[in-house]
Design a protein around this motif. Structure first.
Motif, PDB file in Angstrom:
ATOM      1  N   UNK A 179     -36.974   3.936  26.815  1.00 35.54           N
ATOM      2  CA  UNK A 179     -35.803   4.315  26.133  1.00 35.54           C
ATOM      3  C   UNK A 179     -34.661   5.229  26.759  1.00 35.54           C
ATOM      4  N   UNK A 180     -35.437   6.284  27.376  1.00 38.02           N
ATOM      5  CA  UNK A 180     -34.500   7.277  27.864  1.00 38.02           C
ATOM      6  C   UNK A 180     -33.804   6.519  29.179  1.00 38.02           C
ATOM      7  N   UNK A 181     -34.487   5.702  29.825  1.00 39.47           N
ATOM      8  CA  UNK A 181     -33.639   5.125  31.007  1.00 39.47           C
ATOM      9  C   UNK A 181     -32.587   4.169  30.322  1.00 39.47           C
ATOM     10  N   UNK A 182     -33.067   3.575  29.332  1.00 37.79           N
ATOM     11  CA  UNK A 182     -32.015   2.461  28.800  1.00 37.79           C
ATOM     12  C   UNK A 182     -30.873   3.215  28.358  1.00 37.79           C
ATOM     13  N   UNK A 183     -30.987   4.487  27.577  1.00 40.43           N
ATOM     14  CA  UNK A 183     -29.789   5.130  27.171  1.00 40.43           C
ATOM     15  C   UNK A 183     -28.942   5.912  28.548  1.00 40.43           C
ATOM     16  N   UNK A 184     -29.602   6.188  29.422  1.00 39.65           N
ATOM     17  CA  UNK A 184     -28.773   6.460  30.677  1.00 39.65           C
ATOM     18  C   UNK A 184     -27.823   5.197  31.288  1.00 39.65           C
ATOM     19  N   UNK A 185     -28.475   4.139  31.320  1.00 40.79           N
ATOM     20  CA  UNK A 185     -27.630   3.012  31.800  1.00 40.79           C
ATOM     21  C   UNK A 185     -26.519   2.427  30.797  1.00 40.79           C
ATOM     22  N   UNK A 186     -26.700   2.794  29.638  1.00 36.63           N
ATOM     23  CA  UNK A 186     -25.513   2.354  28.727  1.00 36.63           C
ATOM     24  C   UNK A 186     -24.089   2.814  29.211  1.00 36.63           C
ATOM     25  N   UNK A 187     -23.871   4.210  29.614  1.00 37.96           N
ATOM     26  CA  UNK A 187     -22.627   4.507  30.134  1.00 37.96           C
ATOM     27  C   UNK A 187     -22.278   3.915  30.990  1.00 37.96           C
ATOM     28  N   UNK A 188     -23.143   3.458  32.030  1.00 34.37           N
ATOM     29  CA  UNK A 188     -22.695   2.809  33.052  1.00 34.37           C
ATOM     30  C   UNK A 188     -22.319   1.329  32.862  1.00 34.37           C
ATOM     31  N   UNK A 189     -22.976   0.813  31.909  1.00 32.33           N
ATOM     32  CA  UNK A 189     -22.592  -0.449  31.540  1.00 32.33           C
ATOM     33  C   UNK A 189     -21.437  -0.426  30.874  1.00 32.33           C
ATOM     34  N   UNK A 190     -20.998   0.551  30.014  1.00 37.32           N
ATOM     35  CA  UNK A 190     -19.962   0.577  29.420  1.00 37.32           C
ATOM     36  C   UNK A 190     -18.658   0.557  30.364  1.00 37.32           C
ATOM     37  N   UNK A 191     -18.842   1.389  31.424  1.00 35.81           N
ATOM     38  CA  UNK A 191     -17.705   1.373  32.390  1.00 35.81           C
ATOM     39  C   UNK A 191     -17.629   0.087  33.340  1.00 35.81           C
ATOM     40  N   UNK A 192     -18.408  -0.608  33.528  1.00 30.85           N
ATOM     41  CA  UNK A 192     -18.788  -1.759  34.392  1.00 30.85           C
ATOM     42  C   UNK A 192     -18.291  -2.915  33.341  1.00 30.85           C
ATOM     43  N   UNK A 193     -18.620  -3.155  32.083  1.00 33.93           N
ATOM     44  CA  UNK A 193     -18.455  -4.203  31.415  1.00 33.93           C
ATOM     45  C   UNK A 193     -17.324  -4.045  30.482  1.00 33.93           C
ATOM     46  N   UNK A 195     -17.612  -3.041  27.186  1.00 33.82           N
ATOM     47  CA  UNK A 195     -18.338  -2.969  25.807  1.00 33.82           C
ATOM     48  C   UNK A 195     -19.816  -3.417  26.267  1.00 33.82           C
ATOM     49  N   UNK A 196     -20.669  -2.466  25.194  1.00 35.81           N
ATOM     50  CA  UNK A 196     -22.070  -2.838  25.446  1.00 35.81           C
ATOM     51  C   UNK A 196     -22.904  -3.259  24.253  1.00 35.81           C
ATOM     52  N   UNK A 197     -22.036  -3.778  23.277  1.00 39.25           N
ATOM     53  CA  UNK A 197     -22.652  -4.245  21.966  1.00 39.25           C
ATOM     54  C   UNK A 197     -23.869  -5.180  22.147  1.00 39.25           C
ATOM     55  N   UNK A 198     -23.638  -6.083  22.911  1.00 33.06           N
ATOM     56  CA  UNK A 198     -24.840  -7.330  23.219  1.00 33.06           C
ATOM     57  C   UNK A 198     -25.797  -6.702  24.039  1.00 33.06           C
ATOM     58  N   UNK A 199     -25.748  -5.609  24.915  1.00 36.64           N
ATOM     59  CA  UNK A 199     -26.586  -5.029  25.551  1.00 36.64           C
ATOM     60  C   UNK A 199     -27.468  -3.991  24.551  1.00 36.64           C
ATOM     61  N   UNK A 200     -26.793  -3.427  23.930  1.00 40.09           N
ATOM     62  CA  UNK A 200     -27.746  -2.505  23.031  1.00 40.09           C
ATOM     63  C   UNK A 200     -28.272  -3.290  22.121  1.00 40.09           C
ATOM     64  N   UNK A 201     -27.869  -4.420  21.566  1.00 44.63           N
ATOM     65  CA  UNK A 201     -28.614  -5.224  20.491  1.00 44.63           C
ATOM     66  C   UNK A 201     -29.931  -5.890  21.333  1.00 44.63           C
ATOM     67  N   UNK A 202     -29.713  -6.271  22.415  1.00 44.38           N
ATOM     68  CA  UNK A 202     -30.872  -6.835  23.355  1.00 44.38           C
ATOM     69  C   UNK A 202     -32.026  -5.527  23.619  1.00 44.38           C
ATOM     70  N   UNK A 203     -31.241  -4.561  23.982  1.00 46.05           N
ATOM     71  CA  UNK A 203     -32.372  -3.381  24.405  1.00 46.05           C
ATOM     72  C   UNK A 203     -33.234  -3.018  22.966  1.00 46.05           C
TER      73      UNK A 203
END
Length: 409
Positions: A179-193, A195-203
């Motif tokens: 979960x700590x690694x997933x949390x760290x990836x969320x800001x990077x996915x936010x900048x790249x994509x 939005x991260x709503x689908x990514x958060x739900x999948x995680x």
């Protein structure tokens, strides 16, 4: 002139044999009075005066000399009713005063040292964060991701603390690390994509499945603490990336942008996202500072049992300071144009910071710890420094995106 004080040691020893018993023999049952003798050991004078062994503390010099009053006070506490003369009683009184004064001086020195550390590291962190915010882009997002990772680790360590585990079952360690690694990836996915709503739900779905398939009996407490960790430590900080990097509309009325060097991006560098982030950060710092100063000066009424040191007086002072800072900066940056919008923005920043602070205080209170970590000297852990920012980013982004016409330009 230095004087020597004597204290009776008869009643201070664990097994106090009398001199008469030591010198007695079958043929001489009566006590023998020994002549007065004296010996020195360091700063102590050991004497035998008739049948009374006494110890005297000589002039103030050396280690024992410097602490003679403390030693007298300690002996007197062991036998307070057996002081031989007035000088010893005066020494005991001076010893008590010296002990209290030295403790007060040591406490003040420790507070001054802690305050110095807080100021030095606070200024260093503030300057560094200012440069990171100005840089934006991947620099800003990477720093946010690193802070999120450390904060998530601290959060899951708090969840595993003795105070919280006494009433619930914590998630397994491998789930906490994932979960700590997933949390760290969320800001990077936010900048790249964007939005991260689908990514958060999948995680969240994958983590929930991992908890259900673990060995033993899965607990709802494990699921709830893990889901809240993903939301609190991962999803909410991503709104700062959306605010800083997502709102790329130029702040046309900002005078600083017109004179900003081309080498550092020129006027295009000064976007609505940059100005809004700078004002939000500054208003949060002002809210914390004014709340602390107001609470110290006028604090009388406790705000909540979650954080006993917070007072209504300090909270009101923090609100006023936050609004004033927001209004002043809005005049400097010419954003937002409306005074009412600037006041509303300051109020929103304040309530977001207070709610974030109280939420982290509640977690630490249940965990039974004072700080979330010890990463920053004088400040505690990452969560102790960014708790006021966690909810504020989402509120600030929603306000600018939804309620400000043309993003406040």
């Amino acid at each position: 002139m230095a004087t020597t004080s004597y204290l009776d040691l008869n009643r201070c020893r664990p097994l106090p044999p009398s001199l008469s018993s030591l010198s007695a023999c079958p043929c001489r049952p009566s006590a023998v009075t020994l002549p007065r003798s004296r010996a020195k050991l360091g700063g102590l004078d050991f004497s035998i005066d008739g049948t009374r062994p006494v110890v005297g503390l000589g002039p103030t010099r050396g280690f024992l000399g410097r602490h003679r009053r403390r030693l007298i006070a300690a002996v007197a506490r062991a036998d307070p009713d057996h002081l031989p003369d007035g000088n010893a009683k005066q020494e005991v009184h001076k010893g008590h005063e010296l002990s209290v004064n030295e403790d007060a001086v040591a406490e003040n020195q420790e507070k001054a040292s802690q305050l110095k550390k807080r100021i030095v590291f606070g200024l260093g962190i503030g300057l560094s964060i200012g440069i990171v915010v100005l840089a934006g882009g991947w620099v800003f997002t990477t720093v946010v991701a690193a802070a999120v990772f450390v904060g998530a680790r601290e959060y899951f360590e708090l969840v595993r603390s003795r105070g919280i585990t006494a009433g619930m079952t914590p998630p397994p360690r491998y789930v906490s690390r994932v979960c700590s690694v997933i949390c760290a990836l969320m800001p990077l996915l936010t900048l790249y994509r964007g939005q991260i709503d689908v990514s958060v739900a999948s995680a969240a779905f994958l983590v929930a499945m991992a908890l259900h398939l673990q060995r033993g009996n899965p607990r709802f407490a494990q699921l709830s603490s893990t889901m809240f960790g993903l939301f609190y430590c991962g999803y909410l900080p991503c709104f700062w990336v959306k605010l800083r990097c997502g709102l790329a509309a130029p702040a046309l009325n900002t005078g600083i942008g017109a004179s900003w060097p081309i080498l550092f991006g020129g006027q295009a560098q000064w976007t609505v996202g940059l100005v809004a982030t700078l004002i939000s950060f500054s208003s949060i710092i002002a809210a914390d500072t004014y709340a602390f100063m107001g609470g110290k000066a006028f604090g009388r009424t406790p705000l909540t049992s979650v954080s006993p040191k917070k007072t209504w007086e300090g909270t009101i002072a923090g609100l006023c300071g936050c609004i004033a800072t927001t209004v002043v900066l809005s005049k400097i940056f010419c954003w937002p144009k409306s005074l009412l919008s600037a006041i509303a923005f300051g109020i929103l920043n304040f309530f977001g910071s207070v709610f974030g602070d109280l939420t982290e205080s509640m977690i630490k209170r249940d965990a039974g710890v004072k700080d979330s970590g010890s990463l920053i000297p004088g400040h505690g852990g990452i969560l102790d420094r960014v708790d006021s920012y966690i909810f504020t980013g989402a509120l600030a982004y929603s306000f600018v995106k939804t309620f400000l016409p043309l993003y406040g330009v």
